[in-house]
Design a protein around this motif. Structure first.
Motif, PDB file in Angstrom:
ATOM      1  N   ASP A  30     -33.574  16.575  40.224  1.00  0.00           N
ATOM      2  CA  ASP A  30     -33.279  17.906  39.645  1.00  0.00           C
ATOM      3  C   ASP A  30     -34.284  19.055  40.131  1.00  0.00           C
ATOM      4  N   ILE A  31     -33.820  20.001  40.474  1.00  0.00           N
ATOM      5  CA  ILE A  31     -34.565  21.115  41.225  1.00  0.00           C
ATOM      6  C   ILE A  31     -34.839  22.107  39.962  1.00  0.00           C
ATOM      7  N   ARG A  32     -35.778  22.286  39.358  1.00  0.00           N
ATOM      8  CA  ARG A  32     -35.928  23.257  38.067  1.00  0.00           C
ATOM      9  C   ARG A  32     -36.360  24.478  38.616  1.00  0.00           C
ATOM     10  N   ALA A  33     -36.944  24.787  39.653  1.00  0.00           N
ATOM     11  CA  ALA A  33     -37.445  26.000  40.157  1.00  0.00           C
ATOM     12  C   ALA A  33     -37.508  25.771  41.788  1.00  0.00           C
ATOM     13  N   GLU A  34     -38.042  27.023  42.183  1.00  0.00           N
ATOM     14  CA  GLU A  34     -38.494  26.721  43.807  1.00  0.00           C
ATOM     15  C   GLU A  34     -39.366  25.703  44.144  1.00  0.00           C
ATOM     16  N   ASP A  35     -40.448  25.439  43.496  1.00  0.00           N
ATOM     17  CA  ASP A  35     -41.458  24.790  43.858  1.00  0.00           C
ATOM     18  C   ASP A  35     -41.734  23.925  42.547  1.00  0.00           C
ATOM     19  N   ILE A  36     -41.004  23.521  41.652  1.00  0.00           N
ATOM     20  CA  ILE A  36     -40.911  22.555  40.630  1.00  0.00           C
ATOM     21  C   ILE A  36     -39.797  21.745  40.509  1.00  0.00           C
ATOM     22  N   VAL A  37     -39.621  20.530  40.661  1.00  0.00           N
ATOM     23  CA  VAL A  37     -38.653  19.489  40.735  1.00  0.00           C
ATOM     24  C   VAL A  37     -38.929  18.372  39.642  1.00  0.00           C
ATOM     25  N   GLU A  53     -49.856  24.022  47.210  1.00  0.00           N
ATOM     26  CA  GLU A  53     -50.164  24.948  48.417  1.00  0.00           C
ATOM     27  C   GLU A  53     -49.012  25.518  48.975  1.00  0.00           C
ATOM     28  N   VAL A  54     -47.712  25.703  47.901  1.00  0.00           N
ATOM     29  CA  VAL A  54     -46.685  26.246  48.685  1.00  0.00           C
ATOM     30  C   VAL A  54     -46.174  27.802  47.637  1.00  0.00           C
ATOM     31  N   GLY A  55     -46.013  28.610  48.419  1.00  0.00           N
ATOM     32  CA  GLY A  55     -45.718  29.982  47.865  1.00  0.00           C
ATOM     33  C   GLY A  55     -44.347  30.031  48.019  1.00  0.00           C
ATOM     34  N   CYS A  56     -43.767  30.084  46.850  1.00  0.00           N
ATOM     35  CA  CYS A  56     -42.410  30.299  46.894  1.00  0.00           C
ATOM     36  C   CYS A  56     -42.098  31.470  46.116  1.00  0.00           C
ATOM     37  N   LEU A  57     -40.975  32.258  46.411  1.00  0.00           N
ATOM     38  CA  LEU A  57     -40.441  33.313  45.734  1.00  0.00           C
ATOM     39  C   LEU A  57     -39.908  32.739  44.363  1.00  0.00           C
ATOM     40  N   GLU A  58     -39.956  33.651  43.333  1.00  0.00           N
ATOM     41  CA  GLU A  58     -39.348  33.513  42.122  1.00  0.00           C
ATOM     42  C   GLU A  58     -37.824  33.888  41.889  1.00  0.00           C
ATOM     43  N   ASN A  59     -36.994  33.250  41.253  1.00  0.00           N
ATOM     44  CA  ASN A  59     -35.700  33.724  41.045  1.00  0.00           C
ATOM     45  C   ASN A  59     -35.369  35.239  41.035  1.00  0.00           C
ATOM     46  N   GLY A  60     -36.272  36.122  40.282  1.00  0.00           N
ATOM     47  CA  GLY A  60     -36.096  37.303  40.300  1.00  0.00           C
ATOM     48  C   GLY A  60     -36.631  38.094  41.493  1.00  0.00           C
ATOM     49  N   GLN A  61     -37.148  37.789  42.231  1.00  0.00           N
ATOM     50  CA  GLN A  61     -37.758  38.245  43.523  1.00  0.00           C
ATOM     51  C   GLN A  61     -36.507  38.310  44.508  1.00  0.00           C
ATOM     52  N   PRO A  62     -36.732  39.326  45.599  1.00  0.00           N
ATOM     53  CA  PRO A  62     -35.459  39.197  46.533  1.00  0.00           C
ATOM     54  C   PRO A  62     -35.522  37.874  47.134  1.00  0.00           C
ATOM     55  N   CYS A  63     -34.504  37.183  47.599  1.00  0.00           N
ATOM     56  CA  CYS A  63     -34.383  35.804  48.255  1.00  0.00           C
ATOM     57  C   CYS A  63     -35.024  34.616  47.468  1.00  0.00           C
ATOM     58  N   GLY A  64     -35.163  34.839  46.241  1.00  0.00           N
ATOM     59  CA  GLY A  64     -35.715  33.786  45.336  1.00  0.00           C
ATOM     60  C   GLY A  64     -34.557  32.697  45.299  1.00  0.00           C
ATOM     61  N   MET A  65     -33.148  33.072  44.957  1.00  0.00           N
ATOM     62  CA  MET A  65     -32.171  32.003  44.957  1.00  0.00           C
ATOM     63  C   MET A  65     -32.274  31.417  46.337  1.00  0.00           C
ATOM     64  N   ASN A  66     -32.570  32.073  47.530  1.00  0.00           N
ATOM     65  CA  ASN A  66     -32.596  31.183  48.752  1.00  0.00           C
ATOM     66  C   ASN A  66     -33.469  30.337  48.836  1.00  0.00           C
ATOM     67  N   ALA A  67     -34.838  30.500  48.443  1.00  0.00           N
ATOM     68  CA  ALA A  67     -35.824  29.740  48.034  1.00  0.00           C
ATOM     69  C   ALA A  67     -35.326  28.234  47.402  1.00  0.00           C
ATOM     70  N   LYS A  68     -34.776  28.615  46.271  1.00  0.00           N
ATOM     71  CA  LYS A  68     -34.360  27.399  45.404  1.00  0.00           C
ATOM     72  C   LYS A  68     -33.228  26.840  46.039  1.00  0.00           C
ATOM     73  N   GLN A  69     -32.250  27.413  46.822  1.00  0.00           N
ATOM     74  CA  GLN A  69     -31.211  26.518  47.561  1.00  0.00           C
ATOM     75  C   GLN A  69     -31.863  25.797  48.697  1.00  0.00           C
ATOM     76  N   PHE A  70     -32.849  26.447  49.455  1.00  0.00           N
ATOM     77  CA  PHE A  70     -33.603  25.686  50.403  1.00  0.00           C
ATOM     78  C   PHE A  70     -34.204  24.312  50.059  1.00  0.00           C
ATOM     79  N   THR A  71     -35.040  24.386  48.932  1.00  0.00           N
ATOM     80  CA  THR A  71     -35.375  23.225  48.370  1.00  0.00           C
ATOM     81  C   THR A  71     -34.401  22.206  47.846  1.00  0.00           C
ATOM     82  N   ASN A  72     -33.307  22.675  47.200  1.00  0.00           N
ATOM     83  CA  ASN A  72     -32.172  21.787  46.977  1.00  0.00           C
ATOM     84  C   ASN A  72     -31.572  21.046  48.162  1.00  0.00           C
TER      85      ASN A  72
END
Length: 88
Positions: A30-37, A53-72
């Protein structure tokens, strides 16, 4: 030359045991958030690590969903090695 050899030997002595004993194989379930699985360990126990050591954008920030999709796309339903850096 001698100094470089000493540095290489010290590096190997201090880092080799860490790589040898601390990593373990897990399956990402499961991918819970951009940097939490959520992962499933070898003993079928669920673990929720956060990437170090990973700086990820959160869902509310611009491109946040893109970061989660990339992790996925990169690790979902794959077997990876987990190396603990801090347990808290």
């Amino acid at each position: 030359m001698k100094r470089m050899l000493i540095l290489i030997v010290l590096f190997i002595v201090f880092t080799f045991p860490t790589f040898l004993f601390s990593k373990f194989k897990v399956s990402v379930i499961d991918i819970r958030a951009e940097d939490i699985v959520t992962v499933l360990g070898e003993n079928k126990k669920q673990i929720i690590p956060r990437f170090a050591e990973v700086g990820c954008l959160e869902n509310g920030q611009p491109c946040g969903m893109n970061a989660k999709q990339f992790t996925n796309n990169e690790i979902f339903e794959k077997t990876v090695f987990c190396v603990p850096t801090d347990i808290g």
